[in-house]
Design a protein around this motif. Sequence first.
Motif, short mmCIF file in Angstrom:
data_model
loop_
_atom_site.label_atom_id
_atom_site.label_comp_id
_atom_site.label_asym_id
_atom_site.label_seq_id
_atom_site.Cartn_x
_atom_site.Cartn_y
_atom_site.Cartn_z
N ARG A 145 0.81 -1.22 0.00
CA ARG A 145 0.00 0.00 0.00
C ARG A 145 0.85 1.27 0.00
O ARG A 145 0.60 2.19 -0.78
N GLU A 146 1.87 1.33 0.86
CA GLU A 146 2.69 2.53 0.96
C GLU A 146 3.41 2.82 -0.35
O GLU A 146 3.55 3.98 -0.75
N VAL A 147 3.89 1.77 -1.02
CA VAL A 147 4.61 1.96 -2.28
C VAL A 147 3.66 2.43 -3.36
O VAL A 147 3.99 3.33 -4.15
N GLN A 148 2.48 1.84 -3.44
CA GLN A 148 1.51 2.24 -4.45
C GLN A 148 1.07 3.70 -4.25
O GLN A 148 0.93 4.46 -5.22
N LYS A 149 0.87 4.10 -2.99
CA LYS A 149 0.50 5.49 -2.71
C LYS A 149 1.64 6.44 -3.09
O LYS A 149 1.40 7.54 -3.60
N CYS A 150 2.86 6.02 -2.82
CA CYS A 150 4.03 6.82 -3.18
C CYS A 150 4.07 7.06 -4.68
O CYS A 150 4.33 8.18 -5.14
N LYS A 151 3.81 6.02 -5.47
CA LYS A 151 3.83 6.16 -6.92
C LYS A 151 2.70 7.06 -7.42
O LYS A 151 2.88 7.82 -8.39
N GLU A 152 1.56 6.97 -6.78
CA GLU A 152 0.45 7.87 -7.14
C GLU A 152 0.86 9.33 -6.92
O GLU A 152 0.54 10.20 -7.75
N PHE A 162 -2.09 -6.90 -3.45
CA PHE A 162 -2.38 -5.96 -4.53
C PHE A 162 -3.88 -5.66 -4.62
O PHE A 162 -4.28 -4.51 -4.80
N TYR A 163 -4.69 -6.70 -4.48
CA TYR A 163 -6.13 -6.52 -4.68
C TYR A 163 -6.91 -6.34 -3.37
O TYR A 163 -8.09 -6.02 -3.40
N GLN A 164 -6.26 -6.56 -2.23
CA GLN A 164 -6.92 -6.38 -0.94
C GLN A 164 -6.21 -5.25 -0.18
O GLN A 164 -5.14 -5.45 0.38
N PRO A 165 -6.80 -4.05 -0.17
CA PRO A 165 -6.14 -2.93 0.50
C PRO A 165 -5.99 -3.12 2.01
O PRO A 165 -5.13 -2.51 2.63
N HIS A 166 -6.79 -4.01 2.61
CA HIS A 166 -6.71 -4.26 4.05
C HIS A 166 -5.92 -5.54 4.33
O HIS A 166 -6.33 -6.38 5.13
N TYR A 167 -4.77 -5.68 3.66
CA TYR A 167 -4.01 -6.93 3.76
C TYR A 167 -3.37 -7.14 5.13
O TYR A 167 -2.85 -8.22 5.40
N ASP A 168 -3.38 -6.13 5.99
CA ASP A 168 -2.79 -6.26 7.32
C ASP A 168 -3.81 -5.98 8.41
O ASP A 168 -3.47 -5.56 9.50
N SER A 169 -5.07 -6.25 8.12
CA SER A 169 -6.15 -5.91 9.04
C SER A 169 -7.21 -7.01 9.04
O SER A 169 -7.35 -7.77 8.06
N LEU A 170 -7.96 -7.08 10.13
CA LEU A 170 -9.05 -8.04 10.21
C LEU A 170 -10.08 -7.79 9.10
O LEU A 170 -10.80 -8.71 8.69
N LEU A 171 -10.13 -6.56 8.61
CA LEU A 171 -11.04 -6.24 7.51
C LEU A 171 -10.67 -7.00 6.24
O LEU A 171 -11.50 -7.15 5.34
N GLY A 172 -9.42 -7.47 6.16
CA GLY A 172 -8.98 -8.21 4.99
C GLY A 172 -9.28 -9.70 5.05
O GLY A 172 -8.99 -10.43 4.11
N ALA A 173 -9.85 -10.17 6.16
CA ALA A 173 -10.19 -11.58 6.29
C ALA A 173 -11.46 -11.90 5.50
O ALA A 173 -12.29 -11.01 5.24
N TRP A 174 -11.61 -13.17 5.11
CA TRP A 174 -12.86 -13.57 4.48
C TRP A 174 -14.00 -13.40 5.50
O TRP A 174 -13.78 -13.45 6.71
#
Length: 463
Positions: free
Chosen positions: A103-110, A291-303
């Motif tokens: 996420r941080e890298v993608q935001k940096c590129k934006e 890449f496709y789950q912005p909450h990859y480090d959060s409980l929000l990213g769980a199924w």
Amino acid sequence: MAANYASVQPGRFRVLKQGAKPVDPNPGPVVYWMFRDQRVKDNWALIHAVEEATRLVFPSPWPSIYTYQIPFFLFRGEAEETIPKFVRECGASLLVTDFSPLREVQKCKEEICKRVSDCVTIHEVDAHNVVPIWAASEKLEYSARTIRSKINKWLPEYLIEFPTLQPPIAKWVGTSPSIDWDGLIDEVLRKGAEVPEVDWCEPGEKAAVEVLMGSKSGFLTKRLKGYSSDRNNPLKPRGLSGLSPYLHFGQISAQRCALEARSVRKLSPLAVDAFLEELIVRRELADNYCFYQPHYDSLLGAWEWARKTLMDHASDKREHIYTREQMEKAQTADPLWNASQLEMVHYGKMHGFMRMYWAKKILEWTKGPEEALEISIYLNNKYEIDGRDPNGYVGCMWSICGVHDQGWKERPIFGKIRYMNYAGCKRKFDVDGYISYAKRLGDIKKRKAESLILSKKAKELCS
């Protein structure tokens, strides 16, 4: 450097920003921002940058003997500031960057896209995955099962040999600033003094190739046959490839590893197939998730099923509750867990099987899944030499949140998340032997630290 014409498939890169047609008929240079893939050999991003530079100077057909000098610049500071500034100062017309799903890298590129001139084009090249992330799948995949066939379909097109880059002969117009490597290394060591330095992993491209194919203890040349049987035994760390730090820092290409492994498959097909599954399918599944789950480090990213079962059991009574500090210092009542934590701290790398047990016990010993996930990611990123990586995030999410897994028998605290315990580990390997091994690592580190202190005091006295 020279590259074969059209050797980088269009599907390997994407346009982050299309620059307007410049008024000046003479295009500026091409800048390659090396971030995730820190190597010269077998680097699709570098190859693409060279090809684009050649295309700008020599419209097709290109002269096959023309080569470029590629100077190296090291900038310190925030990339959002330093990269646009350098692109502006050198008058670049194209910025090429390698790919990271974080996420941080993608935001940096934006942000960089916003700050560079309207005439600058920006390309992002997936030089990390064998099958580019956006080619393998256009969506978040549920598991290895759902992405495996998609990756395998594209392997004939993307798992190919790299073109040869010739030594540079032309001069860069301008000066390349000198770099105070010693000062930079000293500063990094001071900032990271809290984390023990590792001495088993020699950095660099040459060292990476030695680990893969070396004549003494190379993975493919000397250790391959034991991979299938030994890779899940924490007492046999040499049963693993040992490549994860080099893959993490991009000092070796996963594609090179796959090509070399495929070439020796007839010698040990089961081992090679298992290695390629981990190297390609599992690694690229982790990139897909981040890449496709912005909450990859959060409980929000769980199924949804996993999030529900974890919350249903979040208030279940725990036998032990430990703070982050207690865990970091390996001060729990579980000697096996303490050993795994010590291995990570002193060796810089925890065995893959123990990472699963380690993270699941954190879920068992914290007030809830959110805290467990936060602590596991913090410790993993701080101490693992291959931390701060999609594989690390997905490893924690798999262990605690059931990502890429299925529901299991419901039990307290874990709900339907896969369960692991001490007794299960004892059935799989020599637990006492592993605990002794981790203790020896700590003792060795302690003796080395004491020796360094005495050596430093002796030098001070002599001076």
